[in-house]
Write an enzyme that holds these catalytic residues in place. Structure first.
Site, mmCIF file in Angstrom:
data_model
loop_
_atom_site.group_PDB
_atom_site.id
_atom_site.type_symbol
_atom_site.label_atom_id
_atom_site.label_comp_id
_atom_site.label_asym_id
_atom_site.label_seq_id
_atom_site.Cartn_x
_atom_site.Cartn_y
_atom_site.Cartn_z
ATOM 1 N N HIS A 1 57.605 51.509 13.665
ATOM 2 C CA HIS A 1 57.573 50.506 12.417
ATOM 3 C C HIS A 1 57.011 51.693 11.361
ATOM 4 O O HIS A 1 56.999 51.281 10.417
ATOM 5 C CB HIS A 1 56.372 49.867 12.697
ATOM 6 N N SER B 1 56.686 46.897 5.237
ATOM 7 C CA SER B 1 56.146 46.430 6.071
ATOM 8 C C SER B 1 55.721 45.471 5.682
ATOM 9 O O SER B 1 56.743 43.945 4.774
ATOM 10 C CB SER B 1 54.955 47.108 6.532
ATOM 11 N N ASP C 1 61.636 48.793 16.385
ATOM 12 C CA ASP C 1 60.009 48.876 15.904
ATOM 13 C C ASP C 1 59.271 47.394 16.935
ATOM 14 O O ASP C 1 60.069 46.622 17.273
ATOM 15 C CB ASP C 1 60.471 47.647 14.489
#
Ligand code: MLT
Length: 207
Positions: free
Chosen positions: A190, A109, A159
């Site tokens: 995610h 991320s 996501d």
């Protein structure tokens, strides 16, 4: 032996590896994580590798990050450029201090996004990168020569933070710079799952 220190200006953990044939991993956590978040993932997917894991220095409320953002998915690119250089310099210092070759980044991320920025802005720093749920970091990316550098991108088809086209654009940008990109879109959101761990372990065993 595990230690947390601040003397290279990033709080970090360094875990020496037991297998010199393995590249060290530079572990880069997501928003709200810290230097301990990805240690067990790193041990699982790269047994015996040295692990270098800094904590992002930017705080969003109480949540550590590696660079500022203006909104979700909208980056403060001036800050990103500066933080990318800071992190690159930290890696150079840590390599000298711990006697390491260039690492492979394993970022999740926000950590994957600064790993992508490192590839594009300071390509000499990384031997390769595994980017988990990454986005395009720069609207106008610096021209980098990534010839032959292995890059794994694992994106989530569901996501809500990283649109499919954005992950594809990142794969294209890095590929056009010469990186050997493998991009897999998983039936995931995610968050990371078992499929990520399996693919990561296989890719790291090859790179
Ligand atoms: C970022 O800000 O880097 C991305 O939006 C991912 C995140 O940290 O949520």
């Amino acid at each position: 032996m595990t230690g947390t220190t601040v003397d290279t200006d990033f709080i970090h953990v360094f875990e020496p590896g037991s297998d010199p044939a393995r590249r060290p991993l530079l572990l880069l956590h997501g928003t709200g994580g810290d230097e301990r978040d990805l240690l067990s993932l790193g041990r699982t997917v790269a047994p015996g590798a040295s692990l270098l894991s800094p904590r992002g220095k930017v705080l969003e409320g109480a949540a550590p990050r590696f660079f500022r953002r203006l909104a979700e998915g909208v980056f403060d690119e001036a800050d990103l450029r500066q933080r990318t250089d800071e992190l690159a310099d930290f890696v150079l210092l840590a390599r000298e201090r711990y006697g390491l070759p260039a690492p492979i980044a394993l970022g999740f991320s926000n950590g994957a996004n600064i790993a992508a920025a490192l590839l594009l802005q300071r390509p000499e720093i990384l031997a390769g990168a595994a980017l988990l749920r990454a986005m395009v970091p720069f609207a106008e990316p610096p021209r980098a020569d990534l010839t032959g550098k292995p890059v794994l991108i694992l994106s989530g088809a569901l996501d809500p933070i990283v649109p499919k086209a954005n992950a594809e654009a990142l794969a294209r940008q890095l590929g056009e710079s010469g990186a050997a990109v493998e991009h897999r879109a998983l039936p995931a959101g995610h968050g990371l799952g078992q499929a990520d761990i399996g693919l990561l372990g296989d890719w790291l065993a090859r790179n």
